[in-house]
Write a protein that holds these residues in place. Structure first.
Motif: not given
Length: 378
Positions: A153-176
């Motif tokens: 439902r809500y997303n933010r892309e962040i940079n990580t040391q191990l995997f580079g860009k990773v998307k953090v997501a809120v409400d994966m299952i019950n989102r609209d």
């Protein structure tokens, strides 16, 4: 069996795939790496991971002034580190574990099949962390079989040391169906369902909250994700298995991925511009959106051109040059091997010793992901 919550409707949450959420907090984590083999349709054996928990012995709760974040690596005993490292894959665990959380449950599931082609999702592991209020978050990895939506439902892309860009997501299952960027108000407010989309390219790594209540802010969750680091190979381990897959295993996995994509039925679209024919092949993703699994451009009537094959996360798995039939395999944008033998033969890895110039050129093409071809169909 698969840890991945991105098999969205088959497994309701990554953290509940092997262990039921809401179990009592364990005073010390229990590692189970002994697996019971079961027969598979291919005649090889798989394994069922087992995990047990121990009721917690009440201890005096620290005051906020004396609580401090812990190093997730140091929370494991030498035997627990050895059990994780014995899986033969790199183990990602957080260096930052919020105050009050301890390692509560560790589950490992090795690949026991004599033919590794039957180990689609194995080896895999999950490490759960709990606090005194039974709040939970988990870190895990699975070797394959990952699919699912593009975000929450809500997303933010962040940079990580191990995997580079990773998307953090809120409400994966019950989102609209609406997906929005994560605002700072949301990021600073405890949320119930926080996770990252699959990171890496076999193994695929995950971090997610696993409690029924909203107890952690996305910003705190991001600190955990950003602190992920490889668990060092235990110096006490007598296992001959390295903490990372061998070059041969990486090649085999990349070849299996390519062959699976190449044989997958798809909806083919073409577009001609002058003497060039552009083509893409799509399948329907689990989010009901088309996913491009291959793209190519070639000279009409001449056969000269280039083709790309894509993994589920959009990374390039293979690039083929049609005129010479050179086929190069990739893993996470890294050049793995050149395969030879022709389009209709059983290919074997033929070359890994690339010059720096060759590697840079091919890896740059992989990172481009056939953007000039895909742009023709936007």
């Amino acid at each position: 069996m698969n840890f991945s919550k991105f098999r969205l409707f088959g497994f309701l949450a990554l953290s509940c795939s092997l262990i039921s959420c809401g179990q009592p907090q364990a005073n010390a984590p229990t590692v189970t790496s002994n697996a019971t083999p079961i027969a598979t349709s291919g005649g090889a054996s798989s394994a069922i991971a087992q995990t047990t928990t121990t009721p917690q012995t009440p201890v005096a709760e620290k005051t906020p002034e004396t609580q401090a974040a812990a190093n997730g690596h140091s929370l494991l005993s030498a035997s627990q580190q050895e059990s994780l490292n014995s899986l033969g894959i790199q183990i990602a665990l957080p260096k930052y574990v919020p105050a009050g959380f301890q390692t509560a449950e560790i589950t490992t599931k090795p690949c026991t099949a004599s033919d590794k082609k039957f180990c689609r999702s194995d080896p895999q592991y999950e490490v759960k962390y709990r606090n005194g209020e039974n709040h939970c978050f988990a870190v895990s990895a699975v070797s394959g079989g990952v699919g699912g939506p593009d975000g929450g439902r809500y997303n933010r892309e962040i940079n990580t040391q191990l995997f580079g860009k990773v998307k953090v997501a809120v409400d994966m299952i019950n989102r609209d169906r609406i997906m929005e960027p994560m605002t700072e108000d949301i990021a600073n407010t405890p949320q119930k369902d926080i996770s990252i989309l699959p990171a890496g390219n076999s193994p695929f790594y995950f971090v997610n909250t696993c409690s029924e209540t909203a107890f952690m802010t996305p910003n705190e969750f991001i600190k955990i994700v950003e602190s992920l680091d490889w668990l060092p190979q235990s110096t006490q381990s007598t296992s001959s298995v390295s903490s990372a897959p061998s070059q041969e295993e990486v090649e085999e996995n990349a070849q299996r991925q390519f062959e699976k994509i190449e044989k997958q039925p798809c909806d083919r679209q073409t577009k001609d511009e002058g003497s060039t024919r552009y083509a893409i092949c799509t399948v329907q993703g689990t989010d009901n959106r088309p996913k491009v699994i291959s793209a190519s451009s070639s000279l009409i009537g001449a056969g000269d051109g280039i083709g790309y094959w894509f993994a589920e996360d959009g990374a390039v798995v293979a690039i083929r040059f049609f005129h010479t039939d050179e086929l190069f395999l990739f893993s996470g944008d890294r050049l793995v091997a050149e395969l030879t033998g022709g389009a209709n033969s059983q290919r074997k890895s033929a070359k890994q010793g690339f010059t720096e110039q060759q590697r840079n050129r091919l890896e740059e093409q992989a990172k481009n992901r056939g953007a000039d071809i895909l742009a023709k169909f936007n």
